[in-house]
Write a protein that holds these residues in place. Structure first.
Motif, mmCIF file in Angstrom:
data_model
loop_
_atom_site.group_PDB
_atom_site.id
_atom_site.type_symbol
_atom_site.label_atom_id
_atom_site.label_comp_id
_atom_site.label_asym_id
_atom_site.label_seq_id
_atom_site.Cartn_x
_atom_site.Cartn_y
_atom_site.Cartn_z
ATOM 1 N N UNK A 1 -36.754 -13.406 -5.653
ATOM 2 C CA UNK A 1 -37.644 -12.258 -5.792
ATOM 3 C C UNK A 1 -38.566 -12.092 -4.577
ATOM 4 N N UNK A 2 -38.795 -10.837 -4.187
ATOM 5 C CA UNK A 2 -39.644 -10.553 -3.025
ATOM 6 C C UNK A 2 -41.031 -11.160 -3.192
ATOM 7 N N UNK A 3 -41.578 -11.162 -4.387
ATOM 8 C CA UNK A 3 -42.903 -11.740 -4.620
ATOM 9 C C UNK A 3 -42.942 -13.223 -4.290
ATOM 10 N N UNK A 4 -41.881 -13.930 -4.604
ATOM 11 C CA UNK A 4 -41.806 -15.362 -4.281
ATOM 12 C C UNK A 4 -41.726 -15.570 -2.776
ATOM 13 N N UNK A 5 -40.993 -14.699 -2.112
ATOM 14 C CA UNK A 5 -40.892 -14.779 -0.651
ATOM 15 C C UNK A 5 -42.259 -14.500 -0.030
ATOM 16 N N UNK A 6 -42.958 -13.506 -0.556
ATOM 17 C CA UNK A 6 -44.282 -13.141 -0.049
ATOM 18 C C UNK A 6 -45.262 -14.308 -0.144
ATOM 19 N N UNK A 7 -45.147 -15.090 -1.200
ATOM 20 C CA UNK A 7 -46.081 -16.210 -1.425
ATOM 21 C C UNK A 7 -45.621 -17.519 -0.790
ATOM 22 N N UNK A 8 -44.437 -17.554 -0.208
ATOM 23 C CA UNK A 8 -43.836 -18.802 0.261
ATOM 24 C C UNK A 8 -44.763 -19.591 1.191
ATOM 25 N N UNK A 9 -45.305 -18.950 2.208
ATOM 26 C CA UNK A 9 -46.126 -19.657 3.194
ATOM 27 C C UNK A 9 -47.509 -20.035 2.665
ATOM 28 N N UNK A 10 -47.942 -19.425 1.568
ATOM 29 C CA UNK A 10 -49.261 -19.748 1.002
ATOM 30 C C UNK A 10 -49.203 -20.846 -0.054
ATOM 31 N N UNK B 1 -36.375 -9.607 10.247
ATOM 32 C CA UNK B 1 -35.943 -9.437 8.854
ATOM 33 C C UNK B 1 -37.170 -9.215 7.981
ATOM 34 N N UNK B 2 -37.100 -8.233 7.086
ATOM 35 C CA UNK B 2 -38.215 -7.994 6.174
ATOM 36 C C UNK B 2 -38.084 -8.883 4.935
ATOM 37 N N UNK B 3 -39.168 -9.002 4.203
ATOM 38 C CA UNK B 3 -39.148 -9.759 2.945
ATOM 39 C C UNK B 3 -38.162 -9.135 1.963
ATOM 40 N N UNK B 4 -38.115 -7.826 1.926
ATOM 41 C CA UNK B 4 -37.189 -7.139 1.014
ATOM 42 C C UNK B 4 -35.737 -7.414 1.404
#
Length: 71
Positions: free
Chosen positions: A32-41, A20-23
């Motif tokens: 929001x995709x940006x929040x998903x992108x930052x989740x692990x950091x 599954x992609x972030x989008x």
């Protein structure tokens, strides 16, 4: 002395395992995709985002993290 709990996010590993992609997750969860992108950091997570992501993936919130008890 109390135990120290170490919590490590593992969302990106779950997405990779499932293909599954972030989008796609953003569309499925409404997060929001940006929040998903930052989740692990991040070391702090928006409660509503965690529940929305877990619900979209069909997992419990705890499954989004590796939880380790260190004495």
């Amino acid at each position: 002395m109390s135990d120290i709990i170490k919590v490590t996010p593992r969302l990106m590993a779950i997405l990779k395992e499932r293909g599954i992609t972030q989008m796609q997750l953003a569309a499925m969860s409404g997060v929001p995709q940006g929040s998903i992108s930052r989740f692990d950091r991040n070391d702090r997570h928006v409660d509503a985002h965690m529940f929305a992501i877990a619900r979209a993936l069909g997992v419990g919130v705890e499954e989004l993290f590796i939880v380790e008890n260190n004495a």
